[in-house]
Design an enzyme around this catalytic site. Structure first.
Site, PDB file in Angstrom:
ATOM      1  CD  GLU A 196     -18.147  31.181 124.669  1.00 32.61           C
ATOM      2  OE1 GLU A 196     -17.873  31.668 123.563  1.00 32.61           O
ATOM      3  OE2 GLU A 196     -17.511  30.227 125.166  1.00 32.61           O
ATOM      4  CD  GLU A 314     -19.287  26.336 125.473  1.00 30.01           C
ATOM      5  OE1 GLU A 314     -18.251  26.531 124.791  1.00 30.01           O
ATOM      6  OE2 GLU A 314     -20.383  26.858 125.213  1.00 30.01           O
TER       7      GLU A 314
HETATM    8  O1  AHR Z   1     -17.899  24.567 121.947  1.00 33.14           O
HETATM    9  C1  AHR Z   1     -17.726  25.316 120.798  1.00 33.14           C
HETATM   10  C2  AHR Z   1     -17.951  26.793 121.045  1.00 33.14           C
HETATM   11  O2  AHR Z   1     -17.014  27.281 121.933  1.00 33.14           O
HETATM   12  C3  AHR Z   1     -19.265  27.169 121.670  1.00 33.14           C
HETATM   13  O3  AHR Z   1     -20.289  27.282 120.736  1.00 33.14           O
HETATM   14  C4  AHR Z   1     -18.968  28.496 122.270  1.00 33.14           C
HETATM   15  O4  AHR Z   1     -19.775  28.762 123.386  1.00 33.14           O
HETATM   16  C5  AHR Z   1     -17.496  28.408 122.625  1.00 33.14           C
HETATM   17  O5  AHR Z   1     -16.798  29.513 122.239  1.00 33.14           O
END
Ligand code: AHR
Length: 667
Positions: A196, A314
């Site tokens: 991110e 994710e």
């Molecule tokens: O999964 C939790 C968080 O969500 C992660 O650390 C981040 O990459 C995302 O914003």
């Protein structure tokens, strides 16, 4: 409100309690049009150093009274092996861009204590570091995926992490590894370049980050035969500009671009919702299809051959934490709603497997949409776990294209397609069909047209519940669990499935692919042999587009063997000629190759064994009439092992390497 199709008395004899309505949908599966493999890595998991995921959920230490292997919980390892986790991402997430890998090597009692500033400011004793993570992956039987620190780290630091893990050369770094008990490199393929980077990973602009990807990537070296698969931090949800800039500026330097997208509803805890909460999560989950379609279209512009994978590393649901738990630990329950949302996502990934070649649900234990929840020495499996269990049959199987005509699930003026589906054929020829009914009120009668697949025996499993928020607890761990499913009928190769409200079904269909018979060609002056073209390539992940290349040499061979002039690495061979089929019937063709290959009969892909991989056999079917048919075989070698063979099996023909006597050319 809901469409009233049939009020079916038959439901009285159905296995499951259903509410008042039955709607109808049709699904068409074209087994003859299979082209892409569903990469097993779509079924990947994410393990961040966050809350009680690593510490407590996985790592208890060798001294713990909780049964463990080298400090890693045995119950969790066994459960993850069962669903065949293919790849595991660590150490973050946001944590990755504040993690310095040298804090997690060497004797555990000498490791520094650090603060996990991202997740609650808790002290981290770094007991679980590089070697422990790699041991976990070995126990689970999955590939490790490291996320490197690009936010607060340095190029040197990430470069040396790769060296520590993958290099067999002599250096201060590799001597350190040896000193800490590991002489041989582990050889890790998957590496993320930050996480991110538009947010917690450094709040970078896409142009700046694309430059960082080029810079960091330059110093992440391939050691020995270990070729890295570099994954750049991709867009947040619908940030299409990010994808465009990254593909344009850094596309040639990466192998994967990640995508993060959560279906979140953080005002309520996981089990505290009504039908509006259900509809909201279904709608947000199904949006994944739009996101992938649009990001893929942008990627296609820069990368029409789909070399760069879209890695959804994710995804999942995100709610308010459970009462009494640390708000930074993201601990949530997991209900039937999450199971249905997971199945929708997996169907979407399967159906986009041409571009989506890895995905990691967030997260594996005790965080967000987990597979497993632990409390002390206890462990429970969530409804989402059981979806991964039902869907594991799709791993590395050939995707069968799906067409749907659906009825709608309507709620409060909103409309969603009630059914979604994906299907695949595995290496034994078994078709698996996964269907989801998102409607929490109505049974869906789904008519599945199996087209070219002649079904024989069918069995099924279902995950469903009587309540939208049904879930497993430490007191009642088996409230939601898959059971045998038999509410289907087969008639004239049409399958009718009664999907209860809010249900996930996977059917295993034994049968035979029936293709339209390929008609034989008249050959003038046939003579034995097969023509080939040989191409020297740069580094490749897949078969090249041969039509755009000029061969480095060409010639004739007796059979489908490698020509003498091939070098060790980075080349491709394309064979073309005719195969004489002795009698009409259904033939199975196979290629066994390292790396990728494909076999085409009469211009149709029968075996798609593409991609960079260890020796692997894949097969496909063709119904052929007696006589000559055009055959093409394509093969590419990247680095490492080199192997290629093509076999045939048919009526009165045992499985065998395609013999020279069956191969022809024209003079
Ligand atoms: O999964 C939790 C968080 O969500 C992660 O650390 C981040 O990459 C995302 O914003």
């Amino acid at each position: 409100m809901k469409k009233m199709f049939l009020l079916v008395l038959l439901l009285a004899v159905s296995q499951f309690p259903v509410k008042a309505q039955t709607n109808e949908s049709t699904v068409t599966l074209d087994a003859s049009a299979q082209e892409y493999k569903i990469d097993k890595n779509i079924y990947g998991q994410f393990a961040e150093d966050l809350g009680h995921l690593i510490y407590g959920g996985i790592w208890v230490g060798p001294e713990s009274s909780i049964p463990n292997i080298d400090g890693i919980r045995k119950d969790v390892v066994d459960a993850l092996r069962e669903i065949r986790v293919p790849v595991l991402r660590w150490p973050g997430g946001c944590f990755a861009d504040l993690y310095h890998w040298m804090d997690g090597i060497g004797p555990r009692d000498k490791r520094p204590e650090t603060i996990n500033t991202n997740w609650g400011g808790v002290t981290d004793d770094n007991g679980f570091g590089t070697a422990e993570f790699l041991q976990l992956c070995k126990l689970v039987g999955c590939a490790p995926y490291f996320t490197g620190n690009v936010g607060s780290g340095t190029v040197k630091e990430l470069s040396q992490w790769v060296e520590y893990v993958n290099s067999d050369n002599i250096s201060t770094i590799t001597k350190l590894r040896e000193k800490y008990g590991r002489a041989k490199p582990w050889g890790v393929k998957y590496w993320g370049l930050g996480n991110e980077s538009w947010g917690c990973g450094g709040h970078m602009m896409p142009e700046y980050y694309a430059d960082q990807v080029r810079r960091y990537g330059t110093y992440m070296h391939n050691y020995g035969n270990y070729r890295l698969f570099k994954i750049a931090s991709g867009p947040n949800g619908d940030n299409y500009l990010w994808t465009s800039v990254l593909m344009g500026d850094a596309g040639p330097y990466i192998d994967g671009l990640s995508l993060h997208y959560y279906a979140s509803a953080t005002q309520h805890t996981a089990a505290d919702f009504d039908e509006s909460g259900w509809f909201d999560i279904m709608k947000k989950s199904l949006k994944m299809n739009e996101l992938i379609t649009k990001h893929s279209a942008i990627m296609d512009k820069y990368d029409p051959l789909k070399r760069v994978a879209l890695v959804v590393d994710e995804w999942g649901t995100w709610y308010k934490v459970e009462p009494g738990t640390n708000p930074h630990f993201l601990y949530q329950q997991n209900t039937m709603r999450d199971a249905v949302a997971a199945a929708c996502n997996l169907n979407i990934f399967n159906n986009h497997c041409d571009r989506v070649r890895m995905a990691c649900i967030a997260q594996v234990v005790n965080v967000l949409q987990s597979m497993i929840l632990t409390k002390g020495d206890k462990m429970i499996l969530t409804p989402t776990y059981y979806v991964f269990d039902l869907y594991k049959v799709h791993q590395d199987a050939m995707m069968v294209p799906v067409q749907v005509r659906l009825s709608n699930y309507e709620f409060d003026g909103g409309t969603l397609p009630a059914i979604n589906c994906s299907a695949s054929i595995d290496s034994t020829g078994m078709m698996h069909i996964s269907l989801v009914n998102i409607d929490p009120d109505s049974t869906e009668n789904v008519a599945v047209d199996l087209k070219a697949f002649e079904a024989d025996k069918i069995s099924g499993k279902i995950l469903t519940a009587g309540k939208m928020n049904a879930h497993n607890t430490f007191e009642n761990p088996n409230a939601v669990k898959p059971v045998r499913f038999a509410d289907f009928k087969l008639k004239d190769n049409n399958l009718e499935v009664d999907m209860p409200p809010m249900s996930v079904v996977t059917l295993a269909v034994n049968g035979t692919i029936r293709m339209k018979a390929g008609t034989a060609i008249e050959l003038k002056n046939p003579g034995h042999g097969i023509a080939y073209d040989y191409y020297e390539l740069g580094e490749a992940e897949r078969l090249p587009g041969f039509s755009a290349l000029s061969p480095d040499s060409s010639g004739m061979l007796d059979s489908l063997v490698l020509p003498k002039e091939v070098r060790e690495d980075n080349f491709a061979v394309r064979y073309e000629g005719f195969i004489r089929i002795p009698q009409s019937g259904l033939y199975t063709f196979y290629t066994n190759s390292d790396d990728g290959s494909a076999l085409l009969i009469d211009g149709r892909v029968v075996v798609n064994n593409d991609g960079r991989h260890a020796p692997e056999e894949r097969s496909g079917y063709a119904e052929l009439s007696a006589g000559y048919h055009r055959i093409e075989v394509m093969y590419f070698q990247a680095t490492g092992g080199m192997e290629m063979s093509a076999s045939i099996k048919g009526p009165n023909l045992k499985k065998q390497i395609i013999p020279a006597g069956m191969l022809f050319t024209t003079h």
